[in-house]
Each structure stands twice: as C-alpha cells, then as structure tokens.
Design a protein around this motif. Structure first.
Motif, short mmCIF file in Angstrom:
data_model
loop_
_atom_site.label_atom_id
_atom_site.label_comp_id
_atom_site.label_asym_id
_atom_site.label_seq_id
_atom_site.Cartn_x
_atom_site.Cartn_y
_atom_site.Cartn_z
N LYS A 86 0.57 -1.04 0.08
CA LYS A 86 -0.07 -0.06 -0.08
C LYS A 86 0.83 1.33 -0.13
O LYS A 86 0.59 2.16 -0.76
CB LYS A 86 -1.01 -0.05 1.28
N PRO A 89 3.33 1.94 -3.49
CA PRO A 89 2.52 2.60 -4.49
C PRO A 89 2.06 3.93 -4.34
O PRO A 89 2.28 4.79 -5.11
CB PRO A 89 1.64 1.44 -4.88
N GLY A 90 1.52 4.01 -3.16
CA GLY A 90 0.76 5.52 -2.87
C GLY A 90 1.94 6.61 -2.54
O GLY A 90 1.73 7.55 -3.10
N THR A 92 4.94 6.67 -3.97
CA THR A 92 5.31 6.97 -5.47
C THR A 92 4.08 7.74 -6.36
O THR A 92 4.80 8.74 -6.88
CB THR A 92 5.49 5.74 -6.16
N LYS A 93 2.97 7.47 -6.07
CA LYS A 93 2.03 7.96 -6.78
C LYS A 93 2.09 9.61 -6.52
O LYS A 93 1.73 10.52 -7.34
CB LYS A 93 0.65 7.58 -6.75
N ASP A 94 2.23 9.73 -5.30
CA ASP A 94 2.11 11.23 -4.67
C ASP A 94 3.53 12.00 -4.82
O ASP A 94 3.38 12.93 -4.50
CB ASP A 94 1.60 11.17 -3.06
N GLY A 95 4.43 11.33 -5.16
CA GLY A 95 5.85 12.09 -5.42
C GLY A 95 6.59 12.22 -4.15
O GLY A 95 7.42 13.07 -4.17
N GLU A 112 13.96 6.80 -2.85
CA GLU A 112 12.76 6.53 -3.27
C GLU A 112 11.92 5.53 -2.64
O GLU A 112 12.83 4.38 -2.42
CB GLU A 112 12.83 6.36 -4.83
N GLU A 114 10.32 2.97 -3.91
CA GLU A 114 10.69 1.56 -4.62
C GLU A 114 12.15 1.09 -4.17
O GLU A 114 12.40 -0.05 -4.05
CB GLU A 114 10.76 1.57 -5.95
#
Length: 127
Positions: A86, A89-90, A92-95, A112, A114
């Motif tokens: 959760k 990915p969250g 990463t999506k939010d930068g 980062e 990841e």
C-alpha cells in the motif's frame, strides 16, 4: 533500550542508521511513522533540495524520541507487507520520497519508495 544506547544509535551517520534500520525492520517486520491526532502522517521537506519525504524509523522508541517536542505526534506501526503493498505505491504516486531514520545529526538518507522496498527485499532474501 537505555538512554545511552538510544543516543549512541541516534549519533550514527546517515549510512550507518540506514543499515541499522534495514536490520531492525527485517527483525521486527514493521516500519514506524509519526501521525497526528487526526491520523495524518508526518511529512517533511528537506531544506537543501526541497524534496518532500515521509520520515520512517525502525521502532516506536526512535519515532517517539523524534516527535517528543510535539504534543500531537505519536508513533504508528506499518507492517512490512502493508508497506510493500500500500505505502510504496501510494508514496510513489504522490511523489513523496522516504527519509530513513532521522537521527541526531543533520544527515538523512532520502530514497525513493521503490528503492527502499528493493533494499528490504534484498536483505530479506539473505535473512
């Protein structure tokens, strides 16, 4: 944990704290963050580069020590599987980057999501 050992670990440089973080997280299978009374997680911005990041710690003791100047922050654990599925990915999506284990000095390992996930998974395979 004694105050002396807490201070000794917090006094490590950023890279040493990163290695300590990896080992402790793999041992306990959880990551710690700070949340406020509304359950919003603490997000910081680095002064040098203007990078927004989520600070994380290897245990509640270190998170609490970091947030002890604030009445509104308390440690919250995230299980490693939840973090992988959760949070990575969250974020990463939010930068958002991750600031691994802020300590007593001004050095901080910012990575980062990841990359931290890969490092943890690599260490898990050696565990």
């Amino acid at each position: 944990m004694t105050t002396e050992s807490l201070e000794q670990i917090l006094g490590m440089d950023g890279e040493e704290r990163y290695d300590y973080f990896l080992n402790e997280v793999l041992e306990e299978r959880e990551i710690w963050i700070l949340v406020n009374g509304d359950s919003h997680f603490l997000k910081l911005e680095s002064e040098d580069e203007g990078v927004a990041y989520l600070p994380v710690w290897p245990s509640a003791v270190f998170a609490a020590a970091y947030g002890n100047d604030s009445d509104d922050l308390s440690p919250k654990s995230i299980s490693l599987p939840d973090f992988f599925k959760k949070w990575v990915p969250g974020l990463t999506k939010d930068g958002l980057e991750i600031g691994v284990f802020p300590g007593a000095d001004d050095t901080l390992w910012i990575t980062e999501p990841e990359e931290l996930k890969r490092d943890l998974q690599d260490e898990l395979s050696n565990f």
